[in-house]
Design an enzyme around this catalytic site. Structure first.
Site, PDB file in Angstrom:
ATOM      1  N   ASP A  71      31.204 -65.420  35.463  1.00 35.93           N
ATOM      2  CA  ASP A  71      32.147 -65.144  36.703  1.00 35.93           C
ATOM      3  C   ASP A  71      32.885 -66.406  37.139  1.00 35.93           C
ATOM      4  OD1 ASP A  71      31.245 -62.374  36.719  1.00 35.93           O
ATOM      5  OD2 ASP A  71      29.606 -62.648  37.873  1.00 35.93           O
ATOM      6  N   ASP A 129      35.529 -57.117  35.940  1.00 38.29           N
ATOM      7  CA  ASP A 129      35.120 -56.517  36.952  1.00 38.29           C
ATOM      8  C   ASP A 129      36.440 -55.997  37.859  1.00 38.29           C
ATOM      9  OD1 ASP A 129      32.279 -57.077  36.453  1.00 38.29           O
ATOM     10  OD2 ASP A 129      32.483 -58.971  37.585  1.00 38.29           O
TER      11      ASP A 129
END
Length: 257
Positions: free
Chosen positions: A141, A173
């Protein structure tokens, strides 16, 4: 509805997967993890921040010994199911907006499946103590929208007394989030009733084809077909009753004595 080819929607999926994986690999090889390698993109609220996520989207985790393995298997089945559903929607002539949204969701699912399946082996980022590096890779991330961070009050259930910040996520995401939002916002348009003109027409069968090629005379009732003939006969009978000039006999003139 007209069937559509799903290939152009899969092209969007492939593009988003390539973009997601390219950014993740660039962050892994060229950024330092944590605050040391943090890069400000737009002021103090949008940053690039390299973290490893062993769980689900937005940093959520399954608190179980085999939670990561179950999550990876679930992602695999979800990826196959979403792909099959996209093909089915395209063959049924679903709206383009719904198909693009499903392509984005599929891209996000595949992107995180690649991380979970292979990153533990090729990037050696599986958590310590994992039974196998396969299916235990940690998701990379990097997008940090720094809106709020701090300690949650003690009176808040479950999370009270702990330090939290806004979630750090990745492009996969984002694809899932945006695709789901599009479906929720436009669900009436995507899943509403068919237009009136479509619902009045036959769905299938030879009648729908024959109705478009039959002449107009085939749709006339027997009474309608006989009306012109009756009118002609009526006019002809009326003409026959009228005297002709030849049948009129002139009266003889009266003689005056």
């Amino acid at each position: 509805m007209i069937q559509k080819s799903p290939y152009k929607y899969f092209l969007l999926t492939l593009f988003l997967i390539a973009l997601d994986q390219g950014v993740k690999l660039a962050v892994h090889f060229y950024m330092a993890p944590g605050f040391a390698g943090q890069v400000k993109v737009a002021g103090d609220w949008l940053k690039l921040h390299y973290v490893l996520n062993p769980g689900m989207a937005f940093g959520m985790q399954l608190g179980h010994e085999y939670g990561k393995l179950l999550l990876s298997i679930f992602r695999l089945f979800a990826m196959v199911g979403i792909g099959y559903y996209l093909v089915s929607l395209a063959h049924r002539g679903a709206p383009n907006g719904l198909l693009w949204a499903m392509a984005m969701i599929l891209a996000g699912a595949v992107g995180n499946v690649i991380d979970s399946t292979f990153y533990g082996v090729f990037l050696n980022n599986a958590p310590y103590g994992s039974p196998t590096p396969w299916f235990h890779g940690q998701v990379i991330d990097m997008i940090f929208v720094d809106v709020w961070e701090g300690f949650i009050p003690e009176w808040v259930p479950v999370w009270g007394g702990q330090y939290y910040s806004t979630p750090i996520f990745n492009i996969a995401d984002s694809c899932i989030f945006v695709g789901v939002c599009i479906i929720l916002f436009f669900q009436r348009r995507f899943f509403g009733e068919p237009p009136i003109e479509d619902s009045l027409l036959p769905i299938s069968g030879p009648d729908a084809v024959e109705a478009s090629v039959l002449p107009a005379s085939e749709f006339l009732d027997e009474d309608d077909e006989q009306k012109p003939m009756n009118k002609e006969t009526e006019t002809s009978s009326d003409d026959s009753q009228q005297p002709t000039p030849e049948s009129v006999i002139p009266e003889e003139p009266k003689r005056l004595d």
